[in-house]
Motif scaffolding. Structure first.
Motif, mmCIF file in Angstrom:
data_model
loop_
_atom_site.group_PDB
_atom_site.id
_atom_site.type_symbol
_atom_site.label_atom_id
_atom_site.label_comp_id
_atom_site.label_asym_id
_atom_site.label_seq_id
_atom_site.Cartn_x
_atom_site.Cartn_y
_atom_site.Cartn_z
ATOM 1 N N CYS A 164 0.822 -1.211 0.000
ATOM 2 C CA CYS A 164 0.000 0.000 0.000
ATOM 3 C C CYS A 164 0.857 1.263 0.000
ATOM 4 O O CYS A 164 1.969 1.266 0.531
ATOM 5 C CB CYS A 164 -0.881 0.059 1.257
ATOM 6 S SG CYS A 164 -2.080 -1.234 1.388
ATOM 7 N N ILE A 239 -3.921 -7.343 5.353
ATOM 8 C CA ILE A 239 -5.066 -6.902 4.568
ATOM 9 C C ILE A 239 -6.250 -6.514 5.450
ATOM 10 O O ILE A 239 -7.052 -5.647 5.085
ATOM 11 C CB ILE A 239 -5.450 -7.983 3.540
ATOM 12 C CG1 ILE A 239 -6.269 -7.362 2.408
ATOM 13 C CG2 ILE A 239 -6.170 -9.146 4.182
ATOM 14 C CD1 ILE A 239 -6.358 -8.222 1.193
ATOM 15 N N ALA A 243 -7.592 -2.917 4.234
ATOM 16 C CA ALA A 243 -8.766 -2.952 3.354
ATOM 17 C C ALA A 243 -9.722 -1.779 3.546
ATOM 18 O O ALA A 243 -10.188 -1.198 2.555
ATOM 19 C CB ALA A 243 -9.502 -4.277 3.523
ATOM 20 N N ILE A 246 -8.233 1.250 1.808
ATOM 21 C CA ILE A 246 -8.205 1.092 0.355
ATOM 22 C C ILE A 246 -9.605 1.320 -0.217
ATOM 23 O O ILE A 246 -9.776 1.997 -1.234
ATOM 24 C CB ILE A 246 -7.683 -0.313 -0.021
ATOM 25 C CG1 ILE A 246 -6.227 -0.464 0.425
ATOM 26 C CG2 ILE A 246 -7.817 -0.559 -1.516
ATOM 27 C CD1 ILE A 246 -5.684 -1.870 0.264
ATOM 28 N N ALA A 247 -10.622 0.779 0.459
ATOM 29 C CA ALA A 247 -12.001 0.940 -0.005
ATOM 30 C C ALA A 247 -12.426 2.401 -0.007
ATOM 31 O O ALA A 247 -13.205 2.832 -0.868
ATOM 32 C CB ALA A 247 -12.941 0.122 0.881
ATOM 33 N N ALA A 253 -3.778 0.022 -3.357
ATOM 34 C CA ALA A 253 -3.149 -1.298 -3.373
ATOM 35 C C ALA A 253 -2.252 -1.397 -4.603
ATOM 36 O O ALA A 253 -2.647 -1.032 -5.712
ATOM 37 C CB ALA A 253 -4.206 -2.393 -3.398
ATOM 38 N N THR A 256 -1.160 -5.949 -7.247
ATOM 39 C CA THR A 256 -1.970 -7.014 -6.636
ATOM 40 C C THR A 256 -1.819 -8.359 -7.346
ATOM 41 O O THR A 256 -2.224 -9.391 -6.810
ATOM 42 C CB THR A 256 -3.451 -6.602 -6.610
ATOM 43 O OG1 THR A 256 -3.877 -6.267 -7.939
ATOM 44 C CG2 THR A 256 -3.664 -5.412 -5.695
ATOM 45 N N ASN A 294 -11.174 -12.626 6.022
ATOM 46 C CA ASN A 294 -10.266 -12.627 4.876
ATOM 47 C C ASN A 294 -11.020 -12.539 3.554
ATOM 48 O O ASN A 294 -10.629 -11.787 2.653
ATOM 49 C CB ASN A 294 -9.413 -13.902 4.889
ATOM 50 C CG ASN A 294 -8.217 -13.811 5.812
ATOM 51 O OD1 ASN A 294 -7.718 -12.727 6.084
ATOM 52 N ND2 ASN A 294 -7.751 -14.941 6.289
ATOM 53 N N ALA A 297 -12.325 -8.950 3.134
ATOM 54 C CA ALA A 297 -11.264 -7.971 2.900
ATOM 55 C C ALA A 297 -10.671 -8.125 1.505
ATOM 56 O O ALA A 297 -10.454 -7.128 0.797
ATOM 57 C CB ALA A 297 -10.179 -8.122 3.966
ATOM 58 N N LEU A 298 -10.405 -9.358 1.079
ATOM 59 C CA LEU A 298 -9.840 -9.581 -0.247
ATOM 60 C C LEU A 298 -10.810 -9.140 -1.342
ATOM 61 O O LEU A 298 -10.412 -8.503 -2.324
ATOM 62 C CB LEU A 298 -9.484 -11.055 -0.421
ATOM 63 C CG LEU A 298 -8.298 -11.568 0.405
ATOM 64 C CD1 LEU A 298 -8.283 -13.087 0.449
ATOM 65 C CD2 LEU A 298 -6.981 -11.052 -0.174
ATOM 66 N N SER A 300 -13.090 -6.885 -1.120
ATOM 67 C CA SER A 300 -13.297 -5.434 -1.101
ATOM 68 C C SER A 300 -12.246 -4.683 -1.898
ATOM 69 O O SER A 300 -12.480 -3.545 -2.329
ATOM 70 C CB SER A 300 -13.321 -4.920 0.336
ATOM 71 O OG SER A 300 -12.025 -4.939 0.915
ATOM 72 N N ILE A 301 -11.054 -5.289 -2.095
ATOM 73 C CA ILE A 301 -10.017 -4.604 -2.877
ATOM 74 C C ILE A 301 -9.778 -5.295 -4.222
ATOM 75 O O ILE A 301 -8.807 -5.025 -4.914
ATOM 76 C CB ILE A 301 -8.691 -4.517 -2.095
ATOM 77 C CG1 ILE A 301 -8.114 -5.910 -1.812
ATOM 78 C CG2 ILE A 301 -8.876 -3.764 -0.792
ATOM 79 C CD1 ILE A 301 -6.720 -5.867 -1.204
#
Length: 306
Positions: A164, A239, A243, A246-247, A253, A256, A294, A297-298, A300-301
């Motif tokens: 990040c 993350i 997250a 980042i959102a 990010a 990736t 997890n 969060a994954l 969402s990005i």
């Protein structure tokens, strides 16, 4: 320290003739067996076993104590184990780091306590390894890929990370397009894991070591998060920490398609035998919560769940 368990350990050592055999039979680590024996000798105030390279033998004091521990365990066996195991009560003492407490334990803890009103939980926040017996810890939660093989542990899930940086930092210093370009940037890193490089898996699965350098190294991920939000550089953040930012567009990010190698999240405890029901239920709740967090969060990005 639990004297019933200590008595069980002592009896198994005497029965099997070695600490290693007792360790295997009881599902305990060898160092834990040694600690229980040492505590028994401290309580007795004398040596209980003669130790040699070939075998163990009881001292006179050990012979007397063996009779007492055998009688103690006969009484203990008379207690209804079914009734005890169905009661979620007492106190669970947990040790974990600040990140683990905030992002993994705390989100489920109040619901868990509401479900089990007779239970109390004490949380010790620390990045240091603890002595489960001496510190009376029922569960330690640790994030690592270098787990001591001598301890009793259960893998609860994975800690995924993401590179990040803030938009302001990237506007001033440019956006790296490959791990090899990270050496040109100020890479802020977690001191317990970074050794002058970061590890990634390339899109084809090939492991990659990327050399890094930077002016900040700390052992607390929240400090790295604050530094990145303040435009200080690039960081590899958990993350679950990164997250939300980042959102919201506060962080970007990077790369990736190159996945930082995940770390294991482990629950560490004293023995696989006679676990309190509360501990068993909490371990299951943690495993479910980590998997769900997890995935969210994954997603969402925009990163596919590994």
């Amino acid at each position: 320290m639990d004297r019933i368990t200590a008595a069980q350990v002592f009896n198994r050592i005497c029965e099997l003739g070695s600490l290693s055999a007792a360790s295997r039979a009881m599902g305990m680590s060898r160092p834990m067996i040694s600690r229980y024996l040492a505590e028994m000798e401290d309580w007795a105030g004398t040596r209980l076993l003669h130790r040699s390279s070939r075998k163990l033998s009881l001292t006179p004091a050990g012979e007397q104590l063996l009779l007492q521990t055998q009688a103690l365990l006969q009484v203990a066996d008379g207690i209804s184990q079914t009734e005890l195991q169905q009661t979620v009560a007492g106190t669970l003492r947990i040790s974990c780091a600040h990140f683990t407490t905030k992002r993994i334990l705390n989100p489920l803890l109040q619901t868990f306590l509401n479900q089990h009103p007779a239970l109390k939980v004490e949380v010790q926040i620390s990045n240091q390894n603890v002595n489960l017996v001496a510190d009376r810890i029922d569960l330690a939660i640790r994030v690592t890929n270098e787990l001591d093989p001598n301890i009793i542990a259960r893998r609860l899930g994975d800690c995924y990370s993401v590179l990040c940086a803030s938009q302001r930092y990237l506007a001033e210093y440019g956006t790296p397009q490959s791990p090899a370009q990270l050496i040109q940037h100020n890479c802020l890193h977690y001191s317990n894991f970074a050794h002058g490089f970061w590890q990634f898996n390339a899109p084809d699965g090939t492991p990659i070591h990327a050399d890094i350098q930077g002016n900040l190294s700390v052992n607390e991920s929240s400090i790295l998060l604050d530094a990145v939000l303040n435009d200080a550089g690039i960081a590899m953040l958990p993350i679950l920490d990164a997250a939300p930012y980042i959102a919201k567009g506060q962080l970007t990010a990077l790369m990736t398609e190159y996945q930082p190698q995940p770390l294991g999240i482990y629950g560490i405890y004293r023995s696989r035998l006679h676990q309190p029901l509360a501990l068993k239920l909490l371990l299951e709740a943690l495993k479910t919560a980590i998997h769900s967090a997890n995935q969210q969060a994954l997603a969402s990005i925009g990163v596919e769940t590994p």
